[in-house]
Design a protein around this motif. Sequence first.
Motif, short mmCIF file in Angstrom:
data_model
loop_
_atom_site.label_atom_id
_atom_site.label_comp_id
_atom_site.label_asym_id
_atom_site.label_seq_id
_atom_site.Cartn_x
_atom_site.Cartn_y
_atom_site.Cartn_z
N LEU A 1 7.53 3.04 -1.99
CA LEU A 1 8.31 1.81 -2.05
C LEU A 1 8.44 1.14 -0.69
O LEU A 1 8.13 -0.04 -0.53
N SER B 1 4.75 1.54 1.79
CA SER B 1 3.57 0.94 1.20
C SER B 1 3.88 -0.46 0.65
O SER B 1 3.36 -1.45 1.15
N PHE B 2 4.74 -0.54 -0.35
CA PHE B 2 5.00 -1.82 -1.01
C PHE B 2 5.70 -2.83 -0.09
O PHE B 2 5.21 -3.94 0.11
N SER C 1 3.68 -3.77 3.24
CA SER C 1 2.53 -4.63 2.96
C SER C 1 2.98 -6.01 2.44
O SER C 1 2.34 -7.02 2.74
N SER C 2 4.07 -6.05 1.68
CA SER C 2 4.58 -7.34 1.19
C SER C 2 5.06 -8.22 2.34
O SER C 2 4.77 -9.42 2.37
#
Length: 108
Positions: free
Chosen positions: A14, A17-18, A21-22
């Motif tokens: 979460l 990574s998420f 990168s967001s």
Amino acid sequence: IAFALQVGIAEELLFRSFLLSSFRKYGFNSVVAIGLQAMIFSALHFDQYFKNAWIIPGTFSLAALGGFYTWKTNKLISSVIAHITINWPYFSGSYNFAYSLEIRLHSA
């Protein structure tokens, strides 16, 4: 112990990574993206701060370090291993022993 593995992997997916990168995808530079994901990670662990004030800078620092390694290597493995290693004592019950030892060392 399985919970320590699951939480470590899920939180790294979460946050490192998420979210990382967001933030990068939406134009934030790497330093800001790493700092933002570390602040959000720390804020979501806020309930732990009421018991242990020393967790505040440590949680932010480790989240930022995990974000840096993830950004630099483009891999989650190092931050996942670190997260599981940190969570292991907490979920295995040896956390209370480590925390009481920490208090004794600082009060001496």
